[in-house]
Scaffold this motif. Structure first.
Motif, PDB file in Angstrom:
ATOM      1  N   PRO A 102      -3.940  19.555 -10.319  1.00 44.67           N
ATOM      2  CA  PRO A 102      -3.133  18.338 -10.164  1.00 44.67           C
ATOM      3  C   PRO A 102      -3.548  17.498  -8.957  1.00 44.67           C
ATOM      4  N   VAL A 103      -4.132  18.123  -7.937  1.00 47.35           N
ATOM      5  CA  VAL A 103      -4.579  17.367  -6.766  1.00 47.35           C
ATOM      6  C   VAL A 103      -5.704  16.407  -7.156  1.00 47.35           C
ATOM      7  N   VAL A 104      -6.601  16.861  -8.039  1.00 45.04           N
ATOM      8  CA  VAL A 104      -7.702  16.005  -8.482  1.00 45.04           C
ATOM      9  C   VAL A 104      -7.164  14.843  -9.320  1.00 45.04           C
ATOM     10  N   VAL A 105      -6.165  15.113 -10.160  1.00 45.48           N
ATOM     11  CA  VAL A 105      -5.580  14.049 -10.978  1.00 45.48           C
ATOM     12  C   VAL A 105      -4.925  13.007 -10.080  1.00 45.48           C
ATOM     13  N   ILE A 106      -4.157  13.469  -9.079  1.00 44.45           N
ATOM     14  CA  ILE A 106      -3.521  12.527  -8.151  1.00 44.45           C
ATOM     15  C   ILE A 106      -4.588  11.746  -7.378  1.00 44.45           C
ATOM     16  N   GLN A 107      -5.669  12.431  -7.005  1.00 43.07           N
ATOM     17  CA  GLN A 107      -6.789  11.780  -6.312  1.00 43.07           C
ATOM     18  C   GLN A 107      -7.385  10.683  -7.180  1.00 43.07           C
ATOM     19  N   ALA A 108      -7.590  10.971  -8.472  1.00 42.02           N
ATOM     20  CA  ALA A 108      -8.155   9.979  -9.391  1.00 42.02           C
ATOM     21  C   ALA A 108      -7.217   8.788  -9.544  1.00 42.02           C
ATOM     22  N   VAL A 109      -5.923   9.068  -9.687  1.00 40.28           N
ATOM     23  CA  VAL A 109      -4.952   7.978  -9.831  1.00 40.28           C
ATOM     24  C   VAL A 109      -4.925   7.127  -8.562  1.00 40.28           C
ATOM     25  N   ALA A 110      -4.960   7.775  -7.400  1.00 42.63           N
ATOM     26  CA  ALA A 110      -4.956   7.030  -6.134  1.00 42.63           C
ATOM     27  C   ALA A 110      -6.233   6.190  -6.007  1.00 42.63           C
ATOM     28  N   GLY A 111      -7.343   6.743  -6.415  1.00 42.96           N
ATOM     29  CA  GLY A 111      -8.614   5.986  -6.349  1.00 42.96           C
ATOM     30  C   GLY A 111      -8.601   4.781  -7.257  1.00 42.96           C
ATOM     31  N   ILE A 112      -8.114   4.972  -8.477  1.00 46.16           N
ATOM     32  CA  ILE A 112      -8.038   3.849  -9.419  1.00 46.16           C
ATOM     33  C   ILE A 112      -7.054   2.805  -8.905  1.00 46.16           C
ATOM     34  N   SER A 113      -5.937   3.259  -8.345  1.00 45.98           N
ATOM     35  CA  SER A 113      -4.967   2.317  -7.776  1.00 45.98           C
ATOM     36  C   SER A 113      -5.572   1.532  -6.617  1.00 45.98           C
ATOM     37  N   GLY A 114      -6.359   2.211  -5.788  1.00 44.05           N
ATOM     38  CA  GLY A 114      -7.022   1.533  -4.683  1.00 44.05           C
ATOM     39  C   GLY A 114      -8.003   0.479  -5.166  1.00 44.05           C
ATOM     40  N   ILE A 115      -8.730   0.801  -6.222  1.00 44.31           N
ATOM     41  CA  ILE A 115      -9.679  -0.171  -6.780  1.00 44.31           C
ATOM     42  C   ILE A 115      -8.936  -1.381  -7.337  1.00 44.31           C
ATOM     43  N   VAL A 116      -7.846  -1.130  -8.062  1.00 39.97           N
ATOM     44  CA  VAL A 116      -7.063  -2.235  -8.626  1.00 39.97           C
ATOM     45  C   VAL A 116      -6.459  -3.083  -7.505  1.00 39.97           C
ATOM     46  N   ALA A 117      -5.927  -2.413  -6.467  1.00 38.62           N
ATOM     47  CA  ALA A 117      -5.350  -3.157  -5.341  1.00 38.62           C
ATOM     48  C   ALA A 117      -6.427  -3.991  -4.636  1.00 38.62           C
ATOM     49  N   GLY A 118      -7.598  -3.425  -4.478  1.00 40.43           N
ATOM     50  CA  GLY A 118      -8.699  -4.179  -3.864  1.00 40.43           C
ATOM     51  C   GLY A 118      -9.088  -5.392  -4.689  1.00 40.43           C
ATOM     52  N   TYR A 119      -9.098  -5.227  -6.012  1.00 44.59           N
ATOM     53  CA  TYR A 119      -9.439  -6.343  -6.883  1.00 44.59           C
ATOM     54  C   TYR A 119      -8.373  -7.433  -6.809  1.00 44.59           C
ATOM     55  N   ILE A 120      -7.106  -7.019  -6.801  1.00 48.43           N
ATOM     56  CA  ILE A 120      -6.021  -8.009  -6.687  1.00 48.43           C
ATOM     57  C   ILE A 120      -6.103  -8.715  -5.332  1.00 48.43           C
TER      58      ILE A 120
END
Length: 190
Positions: free
Chosen positions: A124-142
């Protein structure tokens, strides 16, 4: 005077006719022409023939040298062309071998990556890491899209953004290091 009379005349109204051009009368040669004696003429003729012979000899020598230079250039160009073709052929073969090897190993590598990914995604730590990474990319794009609204002329605003980003990355690294080994399925399988 009528229009027809004016058109019939040789020019504008009141103009005189153009006089006839003078003719040149031919006369025997006299005046500023230099006459050369026959013996002097023969000397001048021999000198001109000698100069013409030298010029012809020089022109033939130049032509011979130019032909030789062209022949050497053609030979050198053929050699360079052959070397270039050989080099390009070798590089093409190397690229073909590399591409062939890459695609032949692609299936094996893909299956290994998929197997490792499925094992890692059980943590689950890797899944949360992936979600956080994708969220960071989306936030950076916004943030990139909305960059005209963010006032970056203030160094305080930039420092706060930098501190928040650095803090989130540091927290992520700490939490990942602490909780990843607890949920790691690979070490428990061994």
């Amino acid at each position: 005077m009528s229009y027809a009379d004016a058109a019939a005349s040789s020019g504008p109204i009141g103009a005189e006719k153009i006089p006839e051009p003078t003719t040149v009368k031919s006369s025997p040669v006299s005046g500023n022409i230099e006459v050369v004696a026959e013996d002097k003429f023969d000397e001048l003729k021999k000198a001109a023939e000698s100069d013409a012979g030298k010029f012809e000899k020089d022109a033939k020598a130049f032509e011979k040298k130019a032909k030789k230079d062209i022949k050497n250039f053609e030979k050198k160009a053929k050699d360079e062309y052959s070397d270039l073709v050989a080099l390009l052929s070798k590089k093409y073969q190397e690229a073909s071998a590399y591409t062939s090897e890459f695609f032949s190993n692609l299936g094996d590598n893909t299956s290994k990556i998929v197997a490792k990914s499925s094992t890692e995604l059980e943590n689950p730590v890797v899944v949360i890491q992936a979600v956080a990474g994708i969220s960071g990319i989306v936030a950076g794009y916004i943030g990139y899209l909305e960059r005209h609204r963010i006032r970056t002329d203030s160094n305080v605003v930039l420092a706060i953004h930098g501190a928040v980003i650095t803090g989130l990355i540091g927290l992520d690294v700490y939490l990942f290091g602490k909780y990843y080994p607890q949920y790691d399925k690979k070490s428990k399988k061994l």
